[in-house]
Design an enzyme around this catalytic site. Structure first.
Site, PDB file in Angstrom:
ATOM      1  N   CYS A  46       8.079   4.041 -16.154  1.00 15.51           N
ATOM      2  CA  CYS A  46       7.642   4.331 -14.787  1.00 15.51           C
ATOM      3  C   CYS A  46       7.277   5.793 -14.601  1.00 15.51           C
ATOM      4  O   CYS A  46       6.688   6.158 -13.583  1.00 15.51           O
ATOM      5  CB  CYS A  46       8.723   3.917 -13.793  1.00 15.51           C
ATOM      6  SG  CYS A  46       8.361   2.319 -13.029  1.00 15.51           S
ATOM      7  N   LYS A  88       3.532   6.329 -13.971  1.00 14.67           N
ATOM      8  CA  LYS A  88       2.869   5.762 -12.793  1.00 14.67           C
ATOM      9  C   LYS A  88       1.951   6.790 -12.120  1.00 14.67           C
ATOM     10  O   LYS A  88       2.147   7.999 -12.256  1.00 14.67           O
ATOM     11  CB  LYS A  88       3.909   5.278 -11.775  1.00 14.67           C
ATOM     12  CG  LYS A  88       4.635   4.016 -12.175  1.00 14.67           C
ATOM     13  CD  LYS A  88       5.592   3.551 -11.096  1.00 14.67           C
ATOM     14  CE  LYS A  88       4.861   3.020  -9.881  1.00 14.67           C
ATOM     15  NZ  LYS A  88       5.774   2.329  -8.954  1.00 14.67           N
ATOM     16  N   ASP A 122       6.425  -6.491   0.386  1.00 16.39           N
ATOM     17  CA  ASP A 122       6.950  -5.156   0.129  1.00 16.39           C
ATOM     18  C   ASP A 122       6.905  -4.888  -1.370  1.00 16.39           C
ATOM     19  O   ASP A 122       5.909  -4.423  -1.908  1.00 16.39           O
ATOM     20  CB  ASP A 122       8.374  -5.039   0.658  1.00 16.39           C
ATOM     21  CG  ASP A 122       8.424  -5.157   2.180  1.00 16.39           C
ATOM     22  OD1 ASP A 122       9.417  -5.710   2.652  1.00 16.39           O
ATOM     23  OD2 ASP A 122       7.499  -4.712   2.839  1.00 16.39           O
ATOM     24  N   ASP A 123       7.997  -5.230  -2.048  1.00 19.05           N
ATOM     25  CA  ASP A 123       8.002  -5.101  -3.498  1.00 19.05           C
ATOM     26  C   ASP A 123       7.125  -6.171  -4.135  1.00 19.05           C
ATOM     27  O   ASP A 123       6.649  -6.003  -5.256  1.00 19.05           O
ATOM     28  CB  ASP A 123       9.440  -5.216  -4.030  1.00 19.05           C
ATOM     29  CG  ASP A 123      10.250  -3.967  -3.726  1.00 19.05           C
ATOM     30  OD1 ASP A 123       9.768  -2.871  -4.066  1.00 19.05           O
ATOM     31  OD2 ASP A 123      11.325  -4.084  -3.133  1.00 19.05           O
ATOM     32  N   ASP A 128       3.757  -6.017 -12.981  1.00 21.68           N
ATOM     33  CA  ASP A 128       4.193  -4.694 -13.413  1.00 21.68           C
ATOM     34  C   ASP A 128       3.994  -4.581 -14.917  1.00 21.68           C
ATOM     35  O   ASP A 128       3.973  -5.589 -15.628  1.00 21.68           O
ATOM     36  CB  ASP A 128       5.667  -4.452 -13.074  1.00 21.68           C
ATOM     37  CG  ASP A 128       5.947  -2.990 -12.731  1.00 21.68           C
ATOM     38  OD1 ASP A 128       5.254  -2.111 -13.285  1.00 21.68           O
ATOM     39  OD2 ASP A 128       6.834  -2.740 -11.901  1.00 21.68           O
ATOM     40  N   ASP A 170      11.142  -6.582  -8.922  1.00 22.68           N
ATOM     41  CA  ASP A 170      10.540  -6.820  -7.606  1.00 22.68           C
ATOM     42  C   ASP A 170      10.927  -8.185  -7.047  1.00 22.68           C
ATOM     43  O   ASP A 170      11.103  -8.349  -5.834  1.00 22.68           O
ATOM     44  CB  ASP A 170       9.015  -6.722  -7.712  1.00 22.68           C
ATOM     45  CG  ASP A 170       8.549  -5.286  -7.899  1.00 22.68           C
ATOM     46  OD1 ASP A 170       9.314  -4.366  -7.557  1.00 22.68           O
ATOM     47  OD2 ASP A 170       7.424  -5.088  -8.404  1.00 22.68           O
ATOM     48  N   GLY A 178      -0.439 -15.856 -20.755  1.00 19.57           N
ATOM     49  CA  GLY A 178      -0.773 -14.470 -20.482  1.00 19.57           C
ATOM     50  C   GLY A 178      -2.017 -14.053 -21.217  1.00 19.57           C
ATOM     51  O   GLY A 178      -2.882 -14.880 -21.546  1.00 19.57           O
ATOM     52  N   HIS A 179      -2.109 -12.773 -21.519  1.00 16.33           N
ATOM     53  CA  HIS A 179      -3.300 -12.231 -22.162  1.00 16.33           C
ATOM     54  C   HIS A 179      -2.886 -11.084 -23.072  1.00 16.33           C
ATOM     55  O   HIS A 179      -2.014 -10.281 -22.725  1.00 16.33           O
ATOM     56  CB  HIS A 179      -4.287 -11.727 -21.113  1.00 16.33           C
ATOM     57  CG  HIS A 179      -5.567 -11.199 -21.700  1.00 16.33           C
ATOM     58  ND1 HIS A 179      -6.520 -12.017 -22.254  1.00 16.33           N
ATOM     59  CD2 HIS A 179      -6.023  -9.930 -21.830  1.00 16.33           C
ATOM     60  CE1 HIS A 179      -7.530 -11.285 -22.696  1.00 16.33           C
ATOM     61  NE2 HIS A 179      -7.254 -10.008 -22.439  1.00 16.33           N
ATOM     62  N   ASP A 205      13.934  -2.235  -5.297  1.00 20.42           N
ATOM     63  CA  ASP A 205      14.400  -1.732  -6.585  1.00 20.42           C
ATOM     64  C   ASP A 205      13.911  -0.292  -6.732  1.00 20.42           C
ATOM     65  O   ASP A 205      12.813   0.067  -6.310  1.00 20.42           O
ATOM     66  CB  ASP A 205      13.950  -2.609  -7.751  1.00 20.42           C
ATOM     67  CG  ASP A 205      12.447  -2.745  -7.865  1.00 20.42           C
ATOM     68  OD1 ASP A 205      11.753  -2.599  -6.837  1.00 20.42           O
ATOM     69  OD2 ASP A 205      11.959  -3.007  -8.973  1.00 20.42           O
TER      70      ASP A 205
END
Length: 716
Positions: free
Chosen positions: A401, A404, A428-429, A445, A468, A518-519, A608
């Site tokens: 993080c 970010k 929110d989250d 995320d 989240d 997923g990817h 969080d």
């Protein structure tokens, strides 16, 4: 490792012994393109055997004899896996770890040392201490010093050089603490110190007499009790601390590898390669078939340059070098106080000057692992924008993080988004999707890699992404992976992807989230993320806190500072970085599903704590007219984080986060309040009357939660 080149080979160092430590340092000075170097060791630190008697005697601190493997691996560009090898398949080229994981390799080296425990002796596991591995012994000894009686009884099993050195060291330390110990060395032979010449043996025995250490020969232990050692000749020796230095025993799992062994030790030839191609072995766990030698760290140190060359040669197809050990070497044995005895070719001398020589040699070795040469920063082009250097910064960009986008830039970038439709709340989250019954929450995320172990990155990215969902009080439902792998061969990429998904599944499965797909793509560096959904009847939003509410935080702060210190190879002013980093990762790896289940029914607001730090996320939770009082003294902080902050260590995102630090929150831990957290804790506002019961329930669930403040009205 040079990131500009694809990874095509996995080299795995199993164990953190002296030879591997020196190979890692050489690798940092001269990396090999296209190789992913990994190290498996159960501890983030590795003791230097030559200084152990000095540490036991109190001449060195325990930290001074430890090699910080975490800092060393960062310097070498190697990935560290904190786990213990318990099996190896030479044909499949996989290592089985104590955690149940498997690690694949193309080329491997084993340097796991030996053990001196006595599992065949009844009661040893419960009441005995092994000199090897050294880390456990050093810790047990320091604890014993704090609790030992005035006249303790100590028994050392094994009368070789190591046993006698440690007996003298313990005797000296006991005397320095004002105690009057009774120390006995037990040996199964008719005379102790079998590997020493007559003159040196006589000198060591004279030192034992000076300290009043007794010898009990022609005997071996048959049973250990809480306060005694029972010998096979019927003698019962009182003992408050029983230490085994009884020879060298190979680690048992080697017998199941299929490698050629000699008395349990891996047989190697002049190239240090075992009976299986691409698997090398060095140090005490290896037997030199072409030139057998007694177990000694001297040979491990001198094998290192040959191993360094041969690992690289095997990867490149070049010829291997042959190692021929010397016939004898200078043996320096500690005599308890700051004196030493030396022996070579049967000649013996002793005195304080030899302690100085030994201390100088040991200090020179450890200096190799204390400070590392600074790697040159990328050279800026002559023609460049004026602000290019300022944006690049003087330190490497953080991962997790800490990478970010700052809150201000993020907010301005999001301002262009259209308004939300009536049936889709921005949440929110997480975004909130209304359903006929209850709601579904949706979040995404990802983490820029901050450690090299793909399994661990998968685990932590899953925990971070679920944060989240847990913060909304929802039960995880589904996850989709988004993974960027560094450029690699198909074989290495397949291994890395499998490890990431296995690490993620260790979290997603127990949390109830199915990994639905997923990817994946290849890019400049490893990045792992997940889009996750969850369901709940009533989402817990960020806003909703009321004046008087208690603020509860479920995880300690400091991950950004500690991860930045590891990336910058920072040496703390006190202590070692490795254990601090390992404890940080262990805290990050704790899922918060149980925390959320306890908090959600009572929380008025919850979030969080992640990239914007506690200050930033708390500011988001406070509505108009509200602020908070924070109890700095009760803030949970990771071990070592405060000291590193005082040294000026900070994440690259921390300066931008300071914009959210309100004046009333400033204080001694302000650096921790703006520190970006990866896999951070839940911050909840709960009615004050329920705070004590919630904290008790969280403690019962194993969460190190704290009451960190209160929501209050803003001053008029």
């Amino acid at each position: 490792m040079q990131p500009d080149f694809p990874i095509t080979r996995d080299i795995l160092l199993i164990g953190g012994g002296h030879a591997h430590a020196l190979v890692l340092r050489q690798w940092g000075m001269k990396p090999m393109a296209g190789v992913r170097l990994r190290v498996i060791n159960p501890s983030p630190i590795a003791p230097y055997t030559g200084m152990l008697p000095g540490a036991i005697a109190g001449h060195y601190t325990i930290d001074e004899i430890m090699i910080d493997l975490v800092r060393l691996c960062r310097f070498a560009g190697a990935d560290v896996i904190l786990d213990k090898a318990v099996g190896l398949d030479p044909e499949a080229k996989t290592v089985t770890l104590a955690s149940g994981r498997q690690a694949a390799f193309d080329i491997a080296s084993i340097d796991i040392g030996i053990t001196s425990d006595l599992p065949q002796v009844d009661g040893f596991i419960a009441h005995g201490v092994s000199a090897k591995p050294l880390g456990g012994y050093a810790a047990r000894w320091e604890h014993f010093l704090q609790t030992a009686p005035q006249a303790p009884n100590l028994v050392i099993i094994g009368g070789g050089v190591g046993g006698v050195e440690l007996a003298l060291a313990q005797a000296y330390r006991m005397q320095q603490t004002g105690r009057s110990p009774t120390i006995t060395v037990v040996d199964r032979n008719a005379q102790p110190l079998g590997n020493m010449g007559p003159k040196a043996r006589a000198g060591m025995i004279a030192a034992l007499r000076r300290y009043g250490v007794g010898l009990h020969l022609n005997a071996a232990p048959v049973r250990l009790e809480a306060d005694a050692v029972v010998l096979d000749d019927g003698t019962r020796l009182q003992s408050d601390f029983t230490l085994s230095v009884a020879g060298s025993r190979p680690q048992g799992w080697l017998a199941q590898t299929g490698l050629d062994l000699h008395e349990g030790f891996i047989t190697v030839g002049p190239t240090l390669e075992s009976s299986a191609r691409d698997i090398f072995a060095v140090g005490d766990c290896a037997h030199l078939s072409h030139a057998p030698r007694p177990k000694s760290g001297v040979y491990a140190v001198r094998e290192a340059p040959y191993l360094f060359h041969n690992l690289r040669a095997r990867a490149s197809g070049a010829p291997l070098r042959r190692y021929q050990p010397q016939r004898d070497y200078l043996k320096l044995a500690s005599l308890g106080d700051k004196r030493a005895l030396a022996e070579k070719f049967g000649l013996r001398s002793g005195g304080a000057w030899l302690w100085w020589l030994k201390d100088t040699i040991d200090a020179r070795f450890m200096a190799k692992f204390r400070d590392y040469p600074a790697m040159p920063a990328p050279k800026l082009p002559d023609l460049r924008p004026r602000d290019l250097g300022a944006v690049m910064g003087a330190k490497p960009m953080c991962g997790g993080c800490g990478a970010k986008l700052p809150a201000g830039a993020l907010g301005r970038g999001l301002a262009c988004l259209p308004g939300q439709s009536a049936d889709l709340s921005p949440g929110d989250d997480a975004a909130i999707l209304r359903r006929p019954q209850g709601v579904q929450v949706l979040s995404t995320d990802h983490l820029r890699a901050f450690l090299g172990d793909p399994w661990r990155m998968g685990q932590l990215a899953a925990i971070h992404s679920l944060g989240d969902i847990w913060a909304m009080g929802a039960a995880p439902q589904l996850a989709l992976a988004q993974i960027i792998l560094p450029r690699a061969s198909d074989t290495v990429a397949e291994r890395m992807l499998a490890e990431i998904l296995e690490g993620a599944q260790s979290v997603l499965g127990p949390a109830g989230a199915a990994l639905g797909g997923g990817h994946t793509t290849m890019g400049a560096e490893l990045t792992v993320g997940f889009t996750v959904t969850g369901c709940c009847d009533r989402p817990v939003t960020k806003r909703g806190a009321q004046a008087g509410d208690a603020l509860i935080l479920t995880k300690p702060l400091g991950t950004g500072i500690i991860l930045a210190a590891e990336m910058q190879i920072t040496r703390p002013k006190s202590g070692l970085l490795g254990p601090v980093w390992a404890n940080c990762v262990a805290n990050m790896a704790r899922p918060m599903g149980r925390d959320a289940a306890i908090l959600a029914p009572v929380a008025r607001a919850m979030s969080d704590v992640t990239g914007f730090g506690l200050a930033g996320h708390l500011a988001e939770m406070l509505g108009a007219g509200l602020t908070a009082t924070l109890d700095h003294a009760n803030l949970p902080v990771l071990e070592g984080a405060e000291g590193l902050a005082r040294q000026g260590v900070q994440s690259t995102l921390a300066p931008a986060n300071r914009a959210a630090l309100r004046p009333e929150w400033d204080g001694p831990l302000a650096d921790l309040l703006v520190d970006p957290q990866t896999c951070g804790g839940l911050l909840a506002a709960v009615p004050a009357a329920q705070a004590e019961a919630v904290l008790a329930e969280l403690a019962k669930a194993g969460a190190p939660a704290r009451h960190v403040g209160h929501v209050v009205p803003c001053a008029p």
